[in-house]
Design an enzyme around this catalytic site. Structure first.
Site, short mmCIF file in Angstrom:
data_model
loop_
_atom_site.label_atom_id
_atom_site.label_comp_id
_atom_site.label_asym_id
_atom_site.label_seq_id
_atom_site.Cartn_x
_atom_site.Cartn_y
_atom_site.Cartn_z
CB SER A 86 72.02 19.56 5.40
OG SER A 86 72.23 19.21 4.06
CG HIS A 194 71.22 23.60 2.05
ND1 HIS A 194 70.27 22.62 2.18
CD2 HIS A 194 72.30 23.19 2.77
CE1 HIS A 194 70.75 21.67 2.95
NE2 HIS A 194 71.96 21.98 3.32
#
Length: 310
Positions: A86, A194
Site C-alpha cells: 500500500s 484497496h
C-alpha cells in the site's frame, strides 16, 4: 542469494515513530526536507491525536520508510529487490529513485487527503485470520448481493485475508466469520483501501502524478498488487498511483521474491507484520525488521548477503 527491502502499510504506525528514529544528520535532513515541503513540522504528526487521521499515518510511514533505506544507504548498501504494501509502495518507488523524496511527500499528502475526504467516517478494514480466500469471497459476494459495500482488499497469507468497506457491511461478513471460529481483527485504518470505492480518487491523483519528473528504477521493483517485476518507470508510477483502489496480493509478492532467489528480507521502520508473514515462506532464509533489531546488525547482514552474492 539476493536481498529485498520491504515497506509496511497502514496499521504499522506507532506513536513517536518519527521521534524514535536515530538522531543522525541524515535523519534530520529528511525530516527537515519533508517539513519544508509540507509547510508544517512533521514531528507533530506522529502523536496520538494526529495518527487518528489517514493523512498523518501515510506521511509518517512514507517518511520513516525512506529514512530506513537512507540509514543503510549511508553504508553503501542497497537491496537487489524492493517492494511495499500500500503506502509502503510509495517509499519503495522513492528508494528505487523512480521519484524524488520531495515529490513523494507532496503526492502522499495529496493521496491521503483524497482518501480521507472521500470516506471521513463509517469505513475501514478488517483482517480475518484462519480462513481461505475462497470462503471469504463467498461471504463478500453474499453481502454485496444485498447492496453491502465490502470487498477483499488484501491477501496477506493463505489463511489471512483482509476485507475493506463500510462498517455495516463488514460486520455482516465478520458475523459469518465468527460462526466458523475465524479470528476477526479490525485494523487501525480509517478508509476502505484497496477496493473500487477509491477508484475515482486514484484517477484524480493520477493527474498530479503526471506533473512530476520520474526516472527508471535503480533497484528491481516488485509490485505488491500483482507480484510482478516492473522495470518501466511509468508502470511503477501507475502501480503506486492506483494501488489504493486495487487488491493487494502480498502472499504472492513474498513468494515471487523467494522464487527469484531472495534469502534476506529487511522490513523498514516501524513495522513487523511483513516480517511475520515472510517467515512462512523464507524457511531457509533470514527475515529481519528495523523494529527490534540494532542498525549495526542489519548492516552486517546486508554486508554478509552482498559477500555471498559475489
Amino acid at each position: 542469494m539476493s536481498s529485498i527491502w520491504v515497506f509496511p502499510g497502514q496499521g504499522a504506525q506507532k506513536v513517536n515513530m518519527l521521534h524514535d528514529l536515530p538522531k543522525t544528520e541524515v535523519v534530520r535532513k529528511y525530516l527537515e526536507c519533508a517539513s519544508d515541503r509540507l509547510g508544517q513540522n512533521v514531528l507533530l504528526l506522529d502523536q496520538v491525536e494526529p495518527l487518528q487521521s489517514t493523512y498523518a499515518v501515510q506521511l509518517c510511514l512514507y517518511i520513516a520508510g525512506v529514512i530506513s533505506a537512507a540509514l543503510l544507504n549511508e553504508h553503501q548498501l542497497k537491496p537487489d529487490y524492493i517492494a511495499g504494501l500500500s503506502i509502503g509502495a510509495w517509499a519503495a518507488a522513492t528508494v528505487a529513485n523512480v521519484l524524488s523524496f520531495e515529490d513523494g511527500v507532496s503526492l502522499v499528502a495529496r493521496r491521503a487527503i483524497l482518501m480521507q475526504e472521500a470516506y471521513p467516517h463509517g469505513y475501514g478494514m478488517t483482517a480475518l485470520i484462519g480462513i481461505d480466500q475462497t470462503t471469504v469471497n463467498e461471504w463478500v459476494t453474499r453481502v454485496c448481493a444485498q447492496k453491502g459495500e465490502v470487498f477483499i482488499a488484501n491477501i496477506n497469507a493463505a489463511n489471512q485475508i483482509v476485507i475493506s468497506g463500510s462498517y455495516c457491511a463488514m460486520q455482516q461478513v465478520e458475523a459469518m466469520a465468527r460462526q466458523k471460529g475465524v479470528v476477526v481483527k479490525q485494523l487501525d485504518v480509517s478508509v476502505p483501501s484497496h477496493c473500487v470505492l477509491l477508484k475515482n480518487q486514484a484517477y484524480t491523483l493520477e493527474q498530479e502524478v503526471k506533473k512530476i519528473t520520474t526516472r527508471p528504477p535503480e533497484i528491481r521493483y516488485l509490485s505488491g498488487t500483482t507480484a510482478r517485476l516492473l522495470m518501466n518507470k511509468d508502470q511503477i508510477m501507475d502501480d503506486i498511483t492506483f494501488n489504493m483502489s486495487k487488491m493487494i496480493d502480498w502472499e504472492s509478492t513474498v513468494q515471487s521474491a523467494w522464487e527469484r532467489g531472495v534469502r534476506l528480507q529487511i522490513e523498514a521502520w516501524p513495522g513487523t507484520v511483513l516480517t511475520g508473514l515472510a517467515k512462512k515462506v523464507f524457511i531457509d532464509g533470514t527475515v529481519m525488521s528495523f523494529q527490534g533489531t540494532r542498525l549495526d546488525t542489519l548492516i552486517v547482514e546486508m554486508q554478509k548477503e552482498r559477500y555471498l552474492t559475489f
